[in-house]
Design a protein around this motif. Structure first.
Motif, PDB file in Angstrom:
ATOM      1  N   MET A 144       0.879  -1.225   0.000  1.00 29.90           N
ATOM      2  CA  MET A 144      -0.021  -0.032   0.086  1.00 29.90           C
ATOM      3  C   MET A 144       0.903   1.423   0.017  1.00 29.90           C
ATOM      4  O   MET A 144       0.713   2.142  -0.584  1.00 29.90           O
ATOM      5  CB  MET A 144      -0.909   0.089   1.157  1.00 29.90           C
ATOM      6  CG  MET A 144      -2.063  -0.570   1.210  1.00 29.90           C
ATOM      7  SD  MET A 144      -2.856   0.249  -0.031  1.00 29.90           S
ATOM      8  CE  MET A 144      -4.078  -1.230  -0.918  1.00 29.90           C
ATOM      9  N   VAL A 145       1.986   1.553   0.886  1.00 28.81           N
ATOM     10  CA  VAL A 145       2.740   2.607   0.881  1.00 28.81           C
ATOM     11  C   VAL A 145       3.203   2.739  -0.242  1.00 28.81           C
ATOM     12  O   VAL A 145       3.591   3.965  -0.519  1.00 28.81           O
ATOM     13  CB  VAL A 145       3.520   2.397   2.326  1.00 28.81           C
ATOM     14  CG1 VAL A 145       5.064   1.750   2.130  1.00 28.81           C
ATOM     15  CG2 VAL A 145       3.792   3.875   3.049  1.00 28.81           C
ATOM     16  N   ALA A 146       3.689   1.723  -0.823  1.00 23.28           N
ATOM     17  CA  ALA A 146       4.595   2.105  -2.168  1.00 23.28           C
ATOM     18  C   ALA A 146       3.749   2.511  -3.323  1.00 23.28           C
ATOM     19  O   ALA A 146       4.001   3.587  -3.889  1.00 23.28           O
ATOM     20  CB  ALA A 146       5.179   0.734  -2.559  1.00 23.28           C
ATOM     21  N   THR A 147       2.305   2.084  -3.538  1.00 24.30           N
ATOM     22  CA  THR A 147       1.442   2.466  -4.149  1.00 24.30           C
ATOM     23  C   THR A 147       1.094   4.240  -3.942  1.00 24.30           C
ATOM     24  O   THR A 147       0.905   4.858  -4.921  1.00 24.30           O
ATOM     25  CB  THR A 147       0.303   1.708  -4.248  1.00 24.30           C
ATOM     26  OG1 THR A 147       0.638   0.421  -4.328  1.00 24.30           O
ATOM     27  CG2 THR A 147      -0.873   2.042  -5.214  1.00 24.30           C
ATOM     28  N   LEU A 148       0.705   4.266  -2.688  1.00 25.26           N
ATOM     29  CA  LEU A 148       0.507   5.604  -2.297  1.00 25.26           C
ATOM     30  C   LEU A 148       1.615   6.598  -2.600  1.00 25.26           C
ATOM     31  O   LEU A 148       1.170   7.817  -3.090  1.00 25.26           O
ATOM     32  CB  LEU A 148       0.067   5.719  -1.018  1.00 25.26           C
ATOM     33  CG  LEU A 148      -1.201   4.938  -0.312  1.00 25.26           C
ATOM     34  CD1 LEU A 148      -1.317   4.675   1.259  1.00 25.26           C
ATOM     35  CD2 LEU A 148      -2.515   5.707  -0.864  1.00 25.26           C
ATOM     36  N   VAL A 149       2.838   6.512  -2.567  1.00 31.80           N
ATOM     37  CA  VAL A 149       3.882   7.053  -2.732  1.00 31.80           C
ATOM     38  C   VAL A 149       4.080   7.425  -4.084  1.00 31.80           C
ATOM     39  O   VAL A 149       3.961   8.665  -4.538  1.00 31.80           O
ATOM     40  CB  VAL A 149       5.150   6.703  -2.281  1.00 31.80           C
ATOM     41  CG1 VAL A 149       6.354   7.296  -2.919  1.00 31.80           C
ATOM     42  CG2 VAL A 149       5.438   6.504  -0.735  1.00 31.80           C
ATOM     43  N   LYS A 150       3.840   6.556  -4.932  1.00 36.01           N
ATOM     44  CA  LYS A 150       3.814   6.480  -6.436  1.00 36.01           C
ATOM     45  C   LYS A 150       2.716   7.551  -6.928  1.00 36.01           C
ATOM     46  O   LYS A 150       2.927   8.465  -7.676  1.00 36.01           O
ATOM     47  CB  LYS A 150       3.763   5.208  -7.123  1.00 36.01           C
ATOM     48  CG  LYS A 150       4.165   5.031  -8.150  1.00 36.01           C
ATOM     49  CD  LYS A 150       4.160   3.641  -8.686  1.00 36.01           C
ATOM     50  CE  LYS A 150       4.208   3.410 -10.394  1.00 36.01           C
ATOM     51  NZ  LYS A 150       3.796   2.025 -10.539  1.00 36.01           N
ATOM     52  N   ARG A 151       1.615   7.130  -6.337  1.00 38.97           N
ATOM     53  CA  ARG A 151       0.254   8.101  -6.979  1.00 38.97           C
ATOM     54  C   ARG A 151       0.685   9.650  -6.255  1.00 38.97           C
ATOM     55  O   ARG A 151       0.313  10.813  -6.878  1.00 38.97           O
ATOM     56  CB  ARG A 151      -1.024   7.690  -6.430  1.00 38.97           C
ATOM     57  CG  ARG A 151      -1.367   6.372  -6.853  1.00 38.97           C
ATOM     58  CD  ARG A 151      -2.732   6.181  -6.118  1.00 38.97           C
ATOM     59  NE  ARG A 151      -3.118   4.763  -7.046  1.00 38.97           N
ATOM     60  CZ  ARG A 151      -4.152   4.118  -6.555  1.00 38.97           C
ATOM     61  NH1 ARG A 151      -4.786   4.419  -5.330  1.00 38.97           N
ATOM     62  NH2 ARG A 151      -4.470   2.968  -6.770  1.00 38.97           N
ATOM     63  N   ALA A 152       1.043   9.919  -4.996  1.00 38.28           N
ATOM     64  CA  ALA A 152       1.256  11.171  -4.236  1.00 38.28           C
ATOM     65  C   ALA A 152       2.230  11.972  -5.036  1.00 38.28           C
ATOM     66  O   ALA A 152       2.250  13.113  -5.319  1.00 38.28           O
ATOM     67  CB  ALA A 152       1.741  11.094  -2.913  1.00 38.28           C
ATOM     68  N   ILE A 153       3.453  11.034  -5.442  1.00 35.53           N
ATOM     69  CA  ILE A 153       4.352  11.716  -6.376  1.00 35.53           C
ATOM     70  C   ILE A 153       3.697  12.590  -7.605  1.00 35.53           C
ATOM     71  O   ILE A 153       4.265  13.528  -8.206  1.00 35.53           O
ATOM     72  CB  ILE A 153       5.568  10.983  -6.810  1.00 35.53           C
ATOM     73  CG1 ILE A 153       6.340  10.623  -5.724  1.00 35.53           C
ATOM     74  CG2 ILE A 153       6.501  11.763  -7.878  1.00 35.53           C
ATOM     75  CD1 ILE A 153       7.476   9.401  -5.665  1.00 35.53           C
ATOM     76  N   GLY A 154       2.968  11.785  -8.338  1.00 32.08           N
ATOM     77  CA  GLY A 154       2.076  12.247  -9.492  1.00 32.08           C
ATOM     78  C   GLY A 154       1.288  13.431  -9.227  1.00 32.08           C
ATOM     79  O   GLY A 154       1.499  14.417 -10.169  1.00 32.08           O
ATOM     80  N   ILE A 155       0.658  13.174  -8.281  1.00 43.13           N
ATOM     81  CA  ILE A 155      -0.160  14.557  -7.963  1.00 43.13           C
ATOM     82  C   ILE A 155       0.506  15.606  -7.343  1.00 43.13           C
ATOM     83  O   ILE A 155       0.309  16.825  -8.206  1.00 43.13           O
ATOM     84  CB  ILE A 155      -1.331  14.136  -6.803  1.00 43.13           C
ATOM     85  CG1 ILE A 155      -2.190  12.982  -7.392  1.00 43.13           C
ATOM     86  CG2 ILE A 155      -2.114  15.269  -6.342  1.00 43.13           C
ATOM     87  CD1 ILE A 155      -3.054  12.340  -6.322  1.00 43.13           C
ATOM     88  N   ALA A 156       1.616  15.403  -6.802  1.00 41.72           N
ATOM     89  CA  ALA A 156       2.537  16.446  -6.248  1.00 41.72           C
ATOM     90  C   ALA A 156       3.046  17.150  -7.421  1.00 41.72           C
ATOM     91  O   ALA A 156       3.115  18.630  -7.558  1.00 41.72           O
ATOM     92  CB  ALA A 156       3.453  16.041  -5.412  1.00 41.72           C
ATOM     93  N   ARG A 176      -4.563  21.788 -11.754  1.00 36.60           N
ATOM     94  CA  ARG A 176      -5.347  21.310 -10.703  1.00 36.60           C
ATOM     95  C   ARG A 176      -5.416  19.752 -10.580  1.00 36.60           C
ATOM     96  O   ARG A 176      -5.692  19.218 -11.674  1.00 36.60           O
ATOM     97  CB  ARG A 176      -6.703  21.812 -11.216  1.00 36.60           C
ATOM     98  CG  ARG A 176      -7.435  22.727 -10.032  1.00 36.60           C
ATOM     99  CD  ARG A 176      -8.715  22.954 -10.445  1.00 36.60           C
ATOM    100  NE  ARG A 176      -9.583  22.520  -9.409  1.00 36.60           N
ATOM    101  CZ  ARG A 176      -9.930  23.272  -8.405  1.00 36.60           C
ATOM    102  NH1 ARG A 176      -9.171  24.383  -8.029  1.00 36.60           N
ATOM    103  NH2 ARG A 176     -10.837  22.600  -7.523  1.00 36.60           N
ATOM    104  N   ALA A 177      -5.350  19.254  -9.646  1.00 41.73           N
ATOM    105  CA  ALA A 177      -5.228  17.753  -9.252  1.00 41.73           C
ATOM    106  C   ALA A 177      -5.898  17.371  -7.834  1.00 41.73           C
ATOM    107  O   ALA A 177      -5.427  17.938  -6.830  1.00 41.73           O
ATOM    108  CB  ALA A 177      -3.926  17.315  -9.281  1.00 41.73           C
ATOM    109  N   GLU A 178      -6.775  16.518  -7.946  1.00 43.61           N
ATOM    110  CA  GLU A 178      -7.410  16.078  -6.492  1.00 43.61           C
ATOM    111  C   GLU A 178      -6.766  15.054  -5.894  1.00 43.61           C
ATOM    112  O   GLU A 178      -6.161  14.228  -6.645  1.00 43.61           O
ATOM    113  CB  GLU A 178      -9.168  15.648  -6.734  1.00 43.61           C
ATOM    114  CG  GLU A 178      -9.929  16.823  -7.327  1.00 43.61           C
ATOM    115  CD  GLU A 178      -9.962  18.306  -6.487  1.00 43.61           C
ATOM    116  OE1 GLU A 178     -10.056  17.958  -5.238  1.00 43.61           O
ATOM    117  OE2 GLU A 178     -10.053  19.093  -6.847  1.00 43.61           O
ATOM    118  N   ALA A 179      -6.568  14.937  -4.756  1.00 48.75           N
ATOM    119  CA  ALA A 179      -6.100  14.021  -3.731  1.00 48.75           C
ATOM    120  C   ALA A 179      -6.878  13.496  -2.786  1.00 48.75           C
ATOM    121  O   ALA A 179      -6.794  13.961  -1.549  1.00 48.75           O
ATOM    122  CB  ALA A 179      -4.603  14.341  -3.400  1.00 48.75           C
TER     123      ALA A 179
END
Ligand code: FAD
Length: 300
Positions: free
Chosen positions: A270-282, A290-293
């Motif tokens: 989970m944490v690896a997946t969340l990091v990946k997605r959070a990098i994309g949004i950041a 504009r990007a929703e999180a």
């Protein structure tokens, strides 16, 4: 179950609160939103002899935005922060406030109480560690400003003395070209996350990562700064390959334990997946898009 008996005190000023904490000694506890303390008292996991209610001290709930900073009074509620115009300057703070539990908890719970509780699953510690954050503490010896990295020492442990309280939380606004995101995976809204990740990036041009902070939540005794993962991105072009490598490095930094929220293996995934997605949004936010999180929930 009812809480064990306690005496109740309602100071009208910070000086009075400190005096009370000194007089009442180590068995006294401050109460702010009561969203962590009251459940623990009702389960009789903590039995303070006295409660010092700081909710009637004027000026502790304010959210101010002097140049280059956001300043939160210790009693700023999660909901006040979620709905604050000033917070739009740092979207990761909005992500964090909006993702905490449900509206009842957000209406009561405070940023100061959350950091003082130092719950390993608490969201503020994770999100605010990606930023230059200072905790303002006041005690009989006066005021001190403690960087957040030094404020939380261990699970449920901070540098606060028993007669000291948090009066505010100050956050520096990141430089131009910055963006962040805080994501969590939860079973339902009114529970703490199974795992969470907060990422704050500063870009040079559209795709070069000048600075990165990556912090993992709920996968250790405190929020974990994934410094190796940050190093993977720093100075590099953001690409699928570099983002994947950072997510893998972040997973290596996690130290999860199996519990009712998920097995250790599951939390690592989970944490690896969340990091990946959070990098994309950041990164999108750093480019001015504009990007929703939103948080992810089981079955959604
Ligand atoms: C059902 C439920 C779900 C929740 N889910 C989440 C979640 O998903 N994510 C999340 O981050 N949190 C969650 N929480 C916790 C919530 O965010 C609380 O608001 C927060 O942990 C504590 O803030 P409080 O103001 O309620 O503090 P309180 O409960 O009043 O106090 C907590 C501790 O901090 C001390 N304290 C409080 N204020 C100060 C101060 N100014 N100075 C020094 N010490 C102080 C108290 O003495 C006590 O030891 C949840 C709570 C509930 C009840």
């Amino acid at each position: 179950m009812y809480a064990a008996p306690f005496s109740y005190h309602r100071p009208a000023s910070l000086q009075e609160a400190i005096k009370l904490l000194q007089e009442l000694g180590r068995e006294a506890r401050i109460i702010a939103g009561g969203q962590s303390l009251i459940p623990l008292m009702k389960m009789r996991m903590v039995r303070p002899a006295a409660l010092v209610d700081i909710n009637f001290i004027p000026g502790l709930s304010e959210i101010q935005s002097p140049k280059g900073e956001l300043r939160f009074g210790a009693l700023a509620r999660h909901a006040d922060i979620e709905n604050s115009e000033a917070v739009s300057a740092i979207p990761i703070i909005h992500d964090c406030a909006a993702g905490i539990a449900d509206v009842q908890v957000r209406n009561q719970g405070t940023i100061g109480g959350s950091l003082a509780e130092a719950d390993p699953s608490g969201d503020w510690g994770t999100a605010l560690l990606t930023l230059e954050t200072s905790v303002i503490c006041l005690g009989p010896q006066g005021q001190r400003t403690v960087p957040l990295e030094e404020f939380i020492k261990d699970a449920y442990t901070t540098v606060l003395a028993h007669d000291e309280l948090v009066t505010g939380v100050h956050v520096k606004v990141p430089p131009k070209g910055s963006g962040g995101a805080h994501l969590a995976f939860k079973r339902t809204a009114p529970v703490y996350p199974t795992a969470s990740a907060a990422v704050q990036l500063t870009l040079e041009g559209k795709d070069t990562c000048k600075e990165a902070r990556i912090v993992l939540g709920c996968v250790g005794l405190t929020a974990i700064r994934a410094k190796e993962a940050e190093a993977v991105l720093r100075g590099k072009t953001l690409s699928e390959k570099s983002i994947q490598a950072a997510a893998e490095a972040a997973r290596e930094a996690a130290e999860p334990q199996s519990d009712m929220r998920g097995s250790a293996e599951y939390k690592l995934l989970m944490v690896a997946t969340l990091v990946k997605r959070a990098i994309g949004i950041a990164a999108r936010r750093a480019r001015g898009e504009r990007a929703e999180a939103g948080h992810e929930y089981v079955g959604r």
